[in-house]
Design a protein around this motif. Structure first.
Motif, PDB file in Angstrom:
ATOM      1  N   LYS A  28      -1.016  -3.238   2.862  1.00 26.03           N
ATOM      2  CA  LYS A  28       0.282  -2.613   2.628  1.00 26.03           C
ATOM      3  C   LYS A  28       1.274  -3.066   3.682  1.00 26.03           C
ATOM      4  CE  LYS A  28       0.013   1.720   5.151  1.00 26.03           C
ATOM      5  NZ  LYS A  28       0.091   3.151   5.117  1.00 26.03           N
ATOM      6  N   ILE A  29       2.527  -3.118   3.274  1.00 25.92           N
ATOM      7  CA  ILE A  29       3.615  -3.439   4.189  1.00 25.92           C
ATOM      8  C   ILE A  29       3.917  -2.177   4.985  1.00 25.92           C
ATOM      9  CG2 ILE A  29       6.069  -4.042   4.329  1.00 25.92           C
ATOM     10  CD1 ILE A  29       4.348  -6.367   3.431  1.00 25.92           C
ATOM     11  N   ALA A  30       4.159  -2.319   6.267  1.00 32.70           N
ATOM     12  CA  ALA A  30       4.499  -1.161   7.086  1.00 32.70           C
ATOM     13  C   ALA A  30       6.022  -1.062   7.199  1.00 32.70           C
ATOM     14  CB  ALA A  30       3.841  -1.247   8.459  1.00 32.70           C
ATOM     15  N   TYR A  42      -8.252  -4.097  -4.078  1.00 30.64           N
ATOM     16  CA  TYR A  42      -6.804  -4.140  -4.226  1.00 30.64           C
ATOM     17  C   TYR A  42      -6.332  -2.913  -4.998  1.00 30.64           C
ATOM     18  CZ  TYR A  42      -7.444  -9.076  -2.941  1.00 30.64           C
ATOM     19  OH  TYR A  42      -7.778 -10.250  -2.308  1.00 30.64           O
ATOM     20  N   ASN A  43      -5.153  -2.387  -4.612  1.00 30.19           N
ATOM     21  CA  ASN A  43      -4.598  -1.217  -5.284  1.00 30.19           C
ATOM     22  C   ASN A  43      -3.085  -1.388  -5.441  1.00 30.19           C
ATOM     23  OD1 ASN A  43      -3.322  -0.434  -2.814  1.00 30.19           O
ATOM     24  ND2 ASN A  43      -5.219   0.513  -2.135  1.00 30.19           N
ATOM     25  N   ASP A  44      -2.393  -0.308  -5.785  1.00 28.97           N
ATOM     26  CA  ASP A  44      -0.950  -0.418  -6.041  1.00 28.97           C
ATOM     27  C   ASP A  44      -0.131  -0.642  -4.768  1.00 28.97           C
ATOM     28  OD1 ASP A  44      -1.439   2.142  -5.082  1.00 28.97           O
ATOM     29  OD2 ASP A  44       0.023   3.105  -6.395  1.00 28.97           O
ATOM     30  N   ARG A  45      -0.724  -0.456  -3.594  1.00 30.08           N
ATOM     31  CA  ARG A  45      -0.033  -0.734  -2.323  1.00 30.08           C
ATOM     32  C   ARG A  45      -0.242  -2.185  -1.867  1.00 30.08           C
ATOM     33  NH1 ARG A  45       2.501   3.819   0.338  1.00 30.08           N
ATOM     34  NH2 ARG A  45       2.740   2.185   1.863  1.00 30.08           N
ATOM     35  N   SER A  66      -3.843  -4.274   8.065  1.00 28.91           N
ATOM     36  CA  SER A  66      -5.062  -4.952   7.640  1.00 28.91           C
ATOM     37  C   SER A  66      -6.208  -4.286   8.374  1.00 28.91           C
ATOM     38  CB  SER A  66      -5.004  -6.444   7.977  1.00 28.91           C
ATOM     39  OG  SER A  66      -6.175  -7.087   7.526  1.00 28.91           O
ATOM     40  N   GLY A  67      -7.088  -3.651   7.633  1.00 35.44           N
ATOM     41  CA  GLY A  67      -8.148  -2.879   8.265  1.00 35.44           C
ATOM     42  C   GLY A  67      -7.532  -1.690   8.976  1.00 35.44           C
ATOM     43  N   ASN A  68      -7.925  -1.466  10.209  1.00 30.99           N
ATOM     44  CA  ASN A  68      -7.374  -0.357  10.985  1.00 30.99           C
ATOM     45  C   ASN A  68      -6.238  -0.788  11.899  1.00 30.99           C
ATOM     46  OD1 ASN A  68      -9.252   1.492   9.940  1.00 30.99           O
ATOM     47  ND2 ASN A  68     -10.787   0.795  11.402  1.00 30.99           N
ATOM     48  N   GLU A  69      -5.805  -2.032  11.780  1.00 32.11           N
ATOM     49  CA  GLU A  69      -4.825  -2.559  12.712  1.00 32.11           C
ATOM     50  C   GLU A  69      -3.535  -2.953  12.006  1.00 32.11           C
ATOM     51  OE1 GLU A  69      -7.240  -5.669  14.193  1.00 32.11           O
ATOM     52  OE2 GLU A  69      -8.585  -4.302  15.208  1.00 32.11           O
ATOM     53  N   TYR A  70      -2.470  -2.983  12.802  1.00 32.58           N
ATOM     54  CA  TYR A  70      -1.170  -3.417  12.292  1.00 32.58           C
ATOM     55  C   TYR A  70      -0.820  -4.760  12.913  1.00 32.58           C
ATOM     56  CZ  TYR A  70      -0.370   0.973   9.960  1.00 32.58           C
ATOM     57  OH  TYR A  70      -0.477   2.038   9.103  1.00 32.58           O
ATOM     58  N   PHE A  71      -0.346  -5.648  12.056  1.00 34.87           N
ATOM     59  CA  PHE A  71       0.012  -6.996  12.468  1.00 34.87           C
ATOM     60  C   PHE A  71       1.501  -7.219  12.238  1.00 34.87           C
ATOM     61  CE2 PHE A  71      -4.463  -7.098  11.520  1.00 34.87           C
ATOM     62  CZ  PHE A  71      -4.988  -7.897  12.517  1.00 34.87           C
ATOM     63  N   GLY A  72       2.049  -8.179  12.956  1.00 28.31           N
ATOM     64  CA  GLY A  72       3.448  -8.530  12.774  1.00 28.31           C
ATOM     65  C   GLY A  72       3.621 -10.024  12.610  1.00 28.31           C
ATOM     66  N   LEU A  73       4.550 -10.383  11.730  1.00 28.27           N
ATOM     67  CA  LEU A  73       4.930 -11.782  11.507  1.00 28.27           C
ATOM     68  C   LEU A  73       6.415 -11.900  11.784  1.00 28.27           C
ATOM     69  CD1 LEU A  73       3.418 -12.750   8.044  1.00 28.27           C
ATOM     70  CD2 LEU A  73       3.065 -13.982  10.165  1.00 28.27           C
TER      71      LEU A  73
END
Length: 175
Positions: A107-109, A85-88, A27-34
């Motif tokens: 996008k999902i990492a 929004y795009n295909d990712r 999300s943006g320039n950062e990666y998040f985890g759930l």
């Protein structure tokens, strides 16, 4: 009786294995985890029916196999700039406080394992305008990078939950 003990031990092992697994996304320039235990499924972006007079980050409702699910744009929730929004772009369907909610992410990492000893508390100093810090309960170290670990309970406030409960009984008509 021994088979019941084995089954319980196996279930405990599976829960323990899941405990350290996180679904990560950008999300943006950062990666998040759930935590993976909150994730029900990941689906493609689909037609969203807007809900009038709700927060801008609540994008609306989707019809997922006959079940009406509210969706939230994570970037807008974190007060980041909107993105096209795009295909990712996809929706992570999570279950929070027995409520099913979709999170729109860029996008999902990947799914990563983060051991407890590699999770640090979020910094208490820094820029106050980073709105997403209140949703982050920890910082996970993964190799040379870090992931901001989200508390899904805090992504939704009580007002959001009451709106979601009101609209969850709506049946979407086919357009």
């Amino acid at each position: 009786m021994a088979s019941e003990v084995k089954k319980t031990a196996k279930e405990t092992d599976e829960h323990d294995v899941q405990k350290e697994k996180y679904m990560t996304f950008k999300s943006g320039n950062e990666y998040f985890g759930l935590k993976i235990q909150y994730v029900d499924e990941i689906i493609q972006l689909q037609t969203i029916t807007a809900i009038p007079e709700t927060e801008d980050y609540i994008k609306g409702l989707i019809n997922l196999r006959g079940k009406v699910i509210p969706v939230i744009d994570v970037r807008l929730r974190f007060k980041q700039k909107p993105f096209e929004y795009n295909d990712r772009t996809c929706i992570i369907v999570i279950i929070v406080k027995s409520t099913v909610v979709g999170l729109i992410v860029e996008k999902i990492a990947e799914v990563v394992e983060i051991k407890e000893e590699n999770i640090l508390p979020p910094p208490t100093i820094g820029r106050v305008d980073k709105a997403h810090n209140k949703y982050v309960y920890g910082i996970g170290k993964v190799g040379d990078s870090v992931k901001l670990l989200l508390d899904p309970d805090k992504l939704l406030n009580d007002d959001d939950l009451s709106i979601i409960e009101q609209v969850s009984d709506i049946n979407l008509e086919e357009e």
